[in-house]
Every structure is written in C-alpha cells, then in structure tokens.
Design an enzyme around this catalytic site. Structure first.
Site, PDB file in Angstrom:
ATOM      1  N   ASP A 132      19.322   7.622  82.167  1.00  0.00           N
ATOM      2  CA  ASP A 132      19.128   7.351  80.723  1.00  0.00           C
ATOM      3  C   ASP A 132      19.697   5.764  80.686  1.00  0.00           C
ATOM      4  O   ASP A 132      20.143   5.310  79.860  1.00  0.00           O
ATOM      5  CB  ASP A 132      19.998   8.150  79.764  1.00  0.00           C
ATOM      6  CG  ASP A 132      21.292   8.107  80.271  1.00  0.00           C
ATOM      7  OD1 ASP A 132      21.845   7.681  81.376  1.00  0.00           O
ATOM      8  OD2 ASP A 132      22.268   9.150  79.713  1.00  0.00           O
ATOM      9  N   ARG A 135      32.508   8.849  82.091  1.00  0.00           N
ATOM     10  CA  ARG A 135      32.400   9.363  80.844  1.00  0.00           C
ATOM     11  C   ARG A 135      31.632  10.677  80.922  1.00  0.00           C
ATOM     12  O   ARG A 135      32.147  11.774  80.504  1.00  0.00           O
ATOM     13  CB  ARG A 135      31.477   8.313  80.059  1.00  0.00           C
ATOM     14  CG  ARG A 135      30.996   9.126  78.685  1.00  0.00           C
ATOM     15  CD  ARG A 135      29.801   8.431  78.117  1.00  0.00           C
ATOM     16  NE  ARG A 135      30.334   7.010  77.571  1.00  0.00           N
ATOM     17  CZ  ARG A 135      30.870   6.709  76.207  1.00  0.00           C
ATOM     18  NH1 ARG A 135      31.227   7.989  75.506  1.00  0.00           N
ATOM     19  NH2 ARG A 135      31.299   5.690  75.676  1.00  0.00           N
ATOM     20  N   LEU A 185      23.297   9.592  84.267  1.00  0.00           N
ATOM     21  CA  LEU A 185      23.398  10.052  82.859  1.00  0.00           C
ATOM     22  C   LEU A 185      24.719   9.633  82.450  1.00  0.00           C
ATOM     23  O   LEU A 185      25.869   9.935  82.918  1.00  0.00           O
ATOM     24  CB  LEU A 185      23.218  11.486  83.067  1.00  0.00           C
ATOM     25  CG  LEU A 185      23.297  12.388  81.873  1.00  0.00           C
ATOM     26  CD1 LEU A 185      21.599  12.252  81.341  1.00  0.00           C
ATOM     27  CD2 LEU A 185      23.542  13.984  82.024  1.00  0.00           C
ATOM     28  N   HIS A 186      24.664   8.791  81.346  1.00  0.00           N
ATOM     29  CA  HIS A 186      26.140   8.668  80.690  1.00  0.00           C
ATOM     30  C   HIS A 186      26.060   8.027  79.341  1.00  0.00           C
ATOM     31  O   HIS A 186      27.113   7.794  78.643  1.00  0.00           O
ATOM     32  CB  HIS A 186      26.689   7.355  81.657  1.00  0.00           C
ATOM     33  CG  HIS A 186      25.937   5.849  81.380  1.00  0.00           C
ATOM     34  ND1 HIS A 186      24.787   5.679  81.814  1.00  0.00           N
ATOM     35  CD2 HIS A 186      26.283   4.872  80.370  1.00  0.00           C
ATOM     36  CE1 HIS A 186      24.159   4.536  81.320  1.00  0.00           C
ATOM     37  NE2 HIS A 186      25.255   3.803  80.469  1.00  0.00           N
ATOM     38  N   ARG A 187      24.773   8.034  78.803  1.00  0.00           N
ATOM     39  CA  ARG A 187      24.645   7.609  77.334  1.00  0.00           C
ATOM     40  C   ARG A 187      25.265   8.304  76.371  1.00  0.00           C
ATOM     41  O   ARG A 187      25.205   9.720  76.406  1.00  0.00           O
ATOM     42  CB  ARG A 187      23.168   7.187  77.236  1.00  0.00           C
ATOM     43  CG  ARG A 187      23.101   6.109  76.078  1.00  0.00           C
ATOM     44  CD  ARG A 187      21.597   5.646  76.578  1.00  0.00           C
ATOM     45  NE  ARG A 187      21.643   4.772  77.521  1.00  0.00           N
ATOM     46  CZ  ARG A 187      22.125   3.419  77.474  1.00  0.00           C
ATOM     47  NH1 ARG A 187      22.725   3.067  76.509  1.00  0.00           N
ATOM     48  NH2 ARG A 187      21.912   2.686  78.616  1.00  0.00           N
TER      49      ARG A 187
END
Ligand code: UD1
Length: 370
Positions: A288, A241, A206-208
């Site tokens: 994602d 992030r 998950l990083h978007r």
C-alpha cells in the site's frame, strides 16, 4: 554560490535525496549544501540504516521531532526548521515526496521568503482522506520549482493553475537510486533464516492508516493475505505502525510461518539494499506504499496495490501495477491472476533513466547564473 538546504524526514525520503546530494557534490564551487533530518522517523531500521546503505553523509542538523499527531509533528518540525532557516539563511530549500516533514518545511521556508523546490511534485490521488494528499497540495501550491516524474503530474499542476515555467519534467530521482544500487543489491545473500527460493515468494508492505488502523479492515486484508500465503510464502518486513496495530487487535495468528513454501516470513523493517534485493527476486509485490509501485514497475515485477486510488497512475498505465483496494475477494482474485500468469507486459516511463537528479541540479544552477 548557491546555498541549499536538503530536507529528509521519513524513510521514503532518503532514497530521493541521496542522488541529489551526489549531483550537488559534483559542483562544490557552485553549490553549498546542508542536510537537515527532521527526525520524523528515528528508529535505526527506519532511518540510519538507509544512510549507511545509500552512502549518504550524516545529517548536518537533526531536529529530532519524533512521532506525534499530525499537528504535533508538523508544528514541531516548523518550529525547529524556522530556527535552522534563520541561523543558516539558505537561498533554496529542497523537499522531496509527501510526508509531514515535506509540507512543514515548505510552509516554514516560504513564510521566511526562502525559495523552495519540490521534487516529485504534481502527484495526486484525489483522496483527501490521505494525509499525504494534503501534504502534496499544500507543498505544490507554495513551491517555486516543481520537479515532476511524469507528464500526468505536469497536467495535474497545469490544471490547478500552476504557471508552466515553474514545472520541470525531470524524471524520477528514486529510480536514479534504484538503478545505481541494483547490481550491488543483486549480489547480496537473502536475509538470514528467510527460507524462501528466488522467484517463489511475494513481498508485502502494509502501513497505511486506512488499511491498518481499523480492526475489521486490517483483519479482512490479513485474511486474504493469509490465503495467498498458502500458495506462495510472503516476506513481510513489518512497519512499526502495523506491528503495533496487529498486536493491539490480536491478529498475529494470521501471520504465522507455515513452513517450507508457505505462510509468512515476518521480519523487522530492512535496509534499502536488502529490500531492493528481495523485490527484484519476488514473484509479486503486495503493497500500500507509494514509491514501491514505481520500483516494481522498473523491476518488471507484478505489483498488487492494496489501495483504492494511486497518486502514481502511470504505474498502472505503463507498468506492472494493479489497484485492488482492501477487500478480501479483490485481493485474492488479483493474486490468483498473477499466480496463474506471472508475466506482465510493461514499459518503463520516460526519463526514469538514472539522470533525474542531474537534470534538477542543472536547472537550479542555470537559474542561479541568471
Ligand atoms: C510516514 C508518512 C507516509 C510514508 C511512511 C513510510 C506522513 C503523513 N506519513 O507514515 O507517507 O509512507 O512514513 O514509512 O508523513 N514509528 C516508530 N519508529 C519510527 C517512526 C515511526 O516506531 O522511526 C511509529 C510510531 O508509533 C508512530 C507511527 O510509527 O507514531 C507512525 O509514524 P509517522 O511518521 O507518523 O507516520 P508513518 O505511518 O510512518
């Protein structure tokens, strides 16, 4: 002699360039190539570990641009890469994927009159809020060679008015890498202290920005994942992030390890082989990311994509992927379906066969002969 610069910048680029370097190395009397790393990703775990895992040569030139706003990062890559192009005068620049470095190097080379090849061209999410979609569009409109992974991408390019002779359906270089390394990866031990049983855990990435940069959105996603983790432990190599945002919004309590068979296994970003090993033994993948949807398809592991759109629709049409967006109920319902019935029928798309890089290099050499 065809003089090529291969460009990498961020984590998802490395596994795409590696098979191209291998394929180019088979023709030392025909192709001379340099590897340029823009330095968009610079942490050891986001960058150097991949070079080691994939047996890639060290970059010949590292531009060391680092992080920044999109304009800062893109601008820094352009300024530094312009100098490289002037100093080395390549015949062709090869870029892969859709990160900021991909677009920055394409624009720079084209303005110097250098030909550019885009590997993984023609993918479209039709979502202009995604920085990658802007990168893909700008790159494809400029490139001389558009190497595609599937025929849906060819269709996108034709619809946008790209001349057909520029488009080459070659298959998927990222899958070249997966097939090359899967046996080696399958023999690795699980990362130490993970405490999960093969086939009895999920893998999450998950990083978007659209999922992690807004507090309410991120909290909803984490709440849903927390509930899933009560039924199946979730291994979560957390992107820098995301880690930053979880800390900033104080949401770490959703990500606790609840003991045997439950909760999260939060780990730092891991190398290519460890990640492939985890994915091949997972009951489901929640992500994602872009490329992981394709890897899940080839591995036959059910994939739940926490996005409202995908630039890789073939993974839903043929593969194991479903798009669920980022709302709590939708994530829970999709995960519940996989837990109730984990077997998905799937097919591997045409030409995802380990030979995409060979096809690309052959096309480049044939053109060079003429
Ligand atoms: C980039 C790509 C994205 C890709 C992702 C994979 C763009 C627009 N985005 O997103 O398409 O899916 O890589 O990882 O090119 N950071 C570190 N260490 C690093 C690199 C980044 O701590 O080695 C942190 C920094 O705080 C940085 C933030 O991550 O500001 C974002 O990095 P950036 O390269 O801008 O974008 P990604 O989110 O990694």
């Amino acid at each position: 002699m065809l003089k090529i610069i291969n460009v990498v910048g961020a984590r998802p680029n490395f596994m795409k360039i590696a098979p191209l370097i291998d394929a180019m190395n088979r023709f030392p009397d025909r192709i001379e190539h340099l590897l340029v790393h823009t330095g968009q990703h610079y942490d050891r775990k986001m960058s150097k570990a991949f070079f080691e895992d994939l047996g890639m040569p060290r970059p010949d030139i590292d531009l060391e641009v680092g992080s920044g706003t999109h304009a800062e990062q893109t601008g820094k890559v352009m300024m530094a890469f312009e100098k490289v192009c002037r100093d080395t005068a390549p015949d062709l620049v090869v870029v892969v994927g859709d990160v900021n470095s991909t677009m920055a190097c394409t624009i720079t080379a084209k303005k110097l009159g250098i030909r550019v090849a885009h590997v993984e061209a023609g993918l479209r999410s039709r979502d202009m809020a995604m920085p990658e979609e802007i990168n893909r569009l700008c790159t494809d409109v400029l490139c001389d060679y558009l190497f595609t992974t599937d025929l849906l991408a060819d269709r996108n390019l034709v619809q946008e008015g790209v001349p057909e002779e520029k488009i080459h359906f070659v298959g998927n270089v990222m899958i070249d890498t997966l097939l090359k390394h899967s046996e080696r990866a399958s023999k690795l031990p699980f990362p130490e202290g993970l405490d999960v049983t093969p086939g009895e855990y999920a893998v999450l990435t998950l990083h978007r920005p659209s999922n992690v940069d807004d507090r309410d959105t991120l909290e909803g996603v984490l709440e849903a994942l927390h509930q899933v983790s009560e039924r199946l432990p979730i291994v979560f190599p957390i992107h820098p992030r995301t880690e930053k945002m979880v800390r900033q919004f104080d949401l770490g309590h959703y990500l606790e390890n609840a003991g045997a068979g439950r909760g999260f296994r939060l780990i730092e970003p891991i190398g290519y082989l460890d990640f492939l090993h985890l994915n091949m033994n997972a009951k489901m993948i929640l992500t994602d990311s872009g490329g992981i949807q394709e890897e899940a398809t080839v591995l036959g592991v059910p994939c739940i994509t926490l996005r409202f759109n995908t630039e890789r629709p073939i993974t839903c049409e043929m593969g194991t992927n479903v798009l669920v967006g980022n709302r709590k109920e939708d994530i829970l319902s999709a995960a519940g379906k996989v837990l109730a019935d984990p077997d998905r029928e799937y097919q591997v798309p045409d030409r995802w066969d380990g030979r995409a890089a060979d096809r690309i290099v052959k096309i480049l050499m044939d053109d060079d002969e003429q």
